[in-house]
Each structure stands twice: as C-alpha cells, then as structure tokens.
Design a protein around this motif. Structure first.
Motif, short mmCIF file in Angstrom:
data_model
loop_
_atom_site.label_atom_id
_atom_site.label_comp_id
_atom_site.label_asym_id
_atom_site.label_seq_id
_atom_site.Cartn_x
_atom_site.Cartn_y
_atom_site.Cartn_z
N UNK A 181 0.50 -0.94 0.35
CA UNK A 181 0.35 -0.32 0.28
C UNK A 181 0.44 1.48 0.13
N UNK A 182 1.99 0.38 0.31
CA UNK A 182 3.26 2.08 0.38
C UNK A 182 2.48 3.19 -1.27
N UNK A 279 12.24 6.50 7.61
CA UNK A 279 13.63 5.99 8.01
C UNK A 279 14.40 5.63 6.35
N UNK A 280 13.07 4.37 5.63
CA UNK A 280 13.58 4.24 4.27
C UNK A 280 14.76 5.11 3.58
N UNK A 281 14.34 6.57 3.08
CA UNK A 281 13.55 7.51 2.84
C UNK A 281 15.51 8.13 3.51
N UNK A 282 16.08 7.61 4.63
CA UNK A 282 17.35 8.29 5.32
C UNK A 282 18.18 7.10 4.84
N UNK A 283 17.82 6.23 4.89
CA UNK A 283 18.56 5.19 5.16
C UNK A 283 19.54 4.73 3.65
N UNK A 284 20.43 4.00 3.19
CA UNK A 284 21.02 3.94 1.79
C UNK A 284 21.46 2.47 1.52
N UNK A 303 11.72 -0.36 -1.55
CA UNK A 303 12.04 -0.04 -3.47
C UNK A 303 10.53 0.32 -3.69
N UNK A 304 9.93 0.45 -3.34
CA UNK A 304 8.37 2.50 -3.01
C UNK A 304 9.31 3.47 -2.93
N UNK A 305 10.25 3.52 -1.72
CA UNK A 305 11.42 3.95 -1.12
C UNK A 305 12.28 4.41 -2.01
N UNK A 306 12.60 3.60 -3.40
CA UNK A 306 14.13 4.18 -3.86
C UNK A 306 14.59 3.96 -2.88
N UNK A 307 14.85 2.37 -2.19
CA UNK A 307 16.41 2.04 -1.54
C UNK A 307 16.31 0.79 -2.04
N UNK A 356 16.45 3.33 -7.80
CA UNK A 356 15.57 4.27 -8.42
C UNK A 356 14.10 2.75 -9.38
N UNK A 357 15.73 2.19 -9.98
CA UNK A 357 14.93 1.26 -11.18
C UNK A 357 14.13 -0.04 -10.16
N UNK A 358 14.71 -0.05 -9.02
CA UNK A 358 13.93 -1.22 -8.09
C UNK A 358 12.60 -0.63 -8.07
N UNK A 359 12.41 0.91 -7.82
CA UNK A 359 11.50 1.05 -7.59
C UNK A 359 10.09 1.23 -8.53
N UNK A 360 11.01 0.70 -9.59
CA UNK A 360 9.96 0.31 -10.98
C UNK A 360 9.47 -0.52 -11.40
#
Length: 390
Positions: A181-182, A279-284, A303-307, A356-360
């Motif tokens: 749902x993210x 947290x996802x957005x702040x992580x590497x 992945x949704x958060x491009x991590x 970024x590719x994972x998010x897609x």
C-alpha cells in the motif's frame, strides 16, 4: 458481480507478520465492492485497531512456543452460526493447519470452493522449533495433504511455488503476488526529518536497515557477521533493526562479542507508515539476506521509497532482482556479503540508480493484486459450479 468472501488465517492482530498484512489488505480492499469477513483464532488479547470488514474470532486453545502463539480451534457455536448465516461464495485459507482444515470442512459442507495460499517456509519453522527430522517430515506430509484437498492452490511467487513443490505437492499452483500500500510520499523530506529526529539517524553515515521479525531464522546472525567483517576496513556505518522478536538479545550478544554493538540499533516495531517511509528515505540500503521469507512486503516498501536492497542469491524474496541493475545480490556467507557491502559503500551513485530502477520494477500495488485475485475467484467459482463435484 458482488461476492461474499471468507478469508481464514491462524494468526491475526495483535500479532503482526507478512501474512497478517496480506489478509488485512485482501479483506479491506475486497470489502469495498464485495462483502468480506475474516475468521481467525481468539487470543483473548484486546486489539486496538478498527477494521473495515467483519472479524470473527473463533474460540481456540492457544499454546506459546518460542514466543510464537499456536492456536488450536475448538467447537464454537458463534463462529459456526456466523459462517452459516454469512453464506460465503468462496473460502480463502491462508494456513494449512488446524483452522485451515476447519475452513476446508466448512467449504465442503456448504458446497463452495476452497482456495489456499502457500505463504511460509513451514519446513524451516518446524525444524527450528522441534529439531526433529521425523516430526518435520510428518508436518510436511500433513501440509501437502491439506493443499491436495483444496480446489485451487496459490503461491506468492514462482520461487515460493517451487518450495511447495519441493515438499511433494504435484498439482498446478497459481502465482498471485503480494502487494504494497506504500506510495512514494509527496512529503518525503518531512517524513525523513521526523524519522531522523526520532531515531537520531546520522545521514553522514552509511545507514543500513532490516525490517521484519527479529528472528535468527531470517539470517540476522549473517548480518552481524557481515558487518563485523566490514568494520575491519570501514566503520562509518550504522545498522538499524526495525521489528520485534525473540532473538534480539542473542543478536546483541553476538554483536558485542564481535566488537560492533556500537554500530547497531534495535528500534522495535514502527507502526507509523510515515515514520517508516522516512526511515527508508534516510537510509542507504535495505540489508535483507533472509532465505526464509518468500515475498517480503518490507523489501517492496523499501523499493517504493527508492531504497536499494542487498539480498541473498537464489532466495525466494530475491525473485525479480538483477545484481547491479535493480538491487544487489551476494552469496549466503559473511565474506560475500561484506564484499558486496563495501562495493555499495564505494559506489553511492550506482546504488542510488539501483534504488530508482527497483521502484519501477519490483513493487506491485495492492489494488492491482486484488483485481487479479477477484478475477481468479470468479474463474474458480465458474469451474467449481460447472463441475459435477457436488
């Protein structure tokens, strides 16, 4: 055409795991245009949560082993009456154990199809708890016997279907994936700020995160050993374990013995999706070497958060990932994991591109998954009622 759908599970809120989240999303979204209800054990524990669908708690005897609650359903007039009056068109079972057999029996009595989804690495679970090959062999036989009796069997990925086949199941298995749902938050900067303040995240460091139950079976000792190896060459990192589970103390002890406890934080469960997104957005990196999980929702959320994620080669949850393209893969040993971690640390731009590719390419929206599941229900119903089974 609107349907009455009964989802049946042997663990539900206040317990939370991937399967619980799956059933909650099924019931929530299906209930928008259909009538959906969930049957689950009665833990006699208050649930501080509201549902958009009917939840019926079946009377059960509960046994606790290794911090895991095992329910044994007993005769319950209330539940029997509800099912009789509800008159489901289809029963969908998410457990092959006692409550699953109860649901299958009800489906046969009411002349409706019973679908079952294979979610978990049951063989590993049983072996971890009993340490008995004989008991494990019996339970695997019992599981396959259950799935053989169902009208249709689903799995959450191709790899998961192969796991069930390795147990001895030989019939057709349909893949219906998990979703998330993210969505990438429009206010990601604000989410990151809140997470960083709440957990004192230092963005000058390489921050790694694992999200899930804190259980050794998820290869969490491998995370500790890999980081210990990394620390011989690189120490500007911090590892966050998000979740709860029985093995936190043993992992802390392991990290302390290897001299890296200062690089590790156990946050406990994070229920606020905005904080988790931050947290996802702040992580590497999502460091998820589990070979136990089948189709991790947490990895999809990352992945949704491009991590980007680091996973184990050949693991079920690594399905769809290509090393260096939309994620990173390493062999199931601390040397290989450590080598890949150092590569990721040294190539931040490459890592961001993978994220970024994972998010897609990796996440699926629950809305799409539910549409596919409802279409499948329709086909199962058509086939069931056109046969002479009754």
């Amino acid at each position: 055409m609107s349907k009455k759908i009964l989802e049946v599970i042997d663990a539900f809120y206040p317990q939370v795991d991937g399967v619980v989240k799956v059933v909650n999303n099924y019931a929530t979204l299906m209930n928008e245009e259909n009538e959906c209800a969930v049957i689950c054990p009665d833990y006699k524990i208050p649930v501080d949560r509201e549902f958009k669908y009917k939840v019926v708690h079946k009377k059960s005897l509960c046994f606790k082993v290794h911090d895991i609650i095992f329910p044994f359903p007993v005769h319950c007039r209330k539940t029997n009456k509800f099912i009789k009056e509800f008159k489901p068109d289809v029963i969908h079972v998410h457990s092959p154990f006692f409550i699953g057999h109860y649901a299958l029996k009800k489906a046969r009595k009411m002349h409706v199809p019973c679908i079952a989804t294979f979610h978990s690495q049951f063989k590993r679970d049983v072996m971890e708890i009993t340490h008995s090959k004989l008991i494990t062999k019996f339970v695997v036989w019992y599981i396959v016997r259950f799935f053989n009796k169902c009208d249709e069997v689903w799995a959450v990925s191709k790899a998961t279907a192969n796991t069930l086949k390795s147990y001895g199941y030989k019939k057709e298995i349909f893949v219906v994936k998990n979703g998330t749902e993210f969505v990438y938050p429009k206010d990601m900067d604000e989410c990151k700020k809140k997470a960083q303040e709440m957990f004192k995240i230092d963005t000058n460091k390489k921050n790694l995160v694992f999200v899930g139950q804190i259980r050794a079976v998820k290869n969490l000792p491998l995370i500790i050993d890999s980081l210990a190896e990394v620390s011989k060459k690189y120490t500007n990192f911090h590892m966050y374990f998000i979740g709860e589970g029985p093995d936190q103390k043993s992992l802390e002890k392991r990290a302390k013995s290897l001299g890296i406890l200062e690089y590790i934080t156990f946050t406990g469960r994070i229920n606020d999706p905005k904080i988790l997104q931050g947290f996802y957005g702040s992580s590497d990196l999502m460091f998820f070497p589990s070979v136990y999980d089948n189709n991790s929702i947490a990895v999809m959320e990352a992945c949704v958060c491009e991590l980007p994620s680091l996973l184990t080669e050949g693991a079920n949850t690594a399905e769809g990932f290509i090393d260096g393209e939309n994620g990173f893969l390493a062999k199931e040993n601390f040397q290989s994991m450590a080598e890949k971690l150092l590569y990721i640390f040294e190539n931040p731009e490459k890592s961001r591109e993978c994220g970024k590719r994972a998010a897609k390419t990796i996440p699926f929206r629950w809305e799409d998954i539910i549409g596919e599941a409802l279409d499948r229900y329709d086909l199962v119903l058509k086939n069931y009622h056109s046969s002479d089974r009754k």
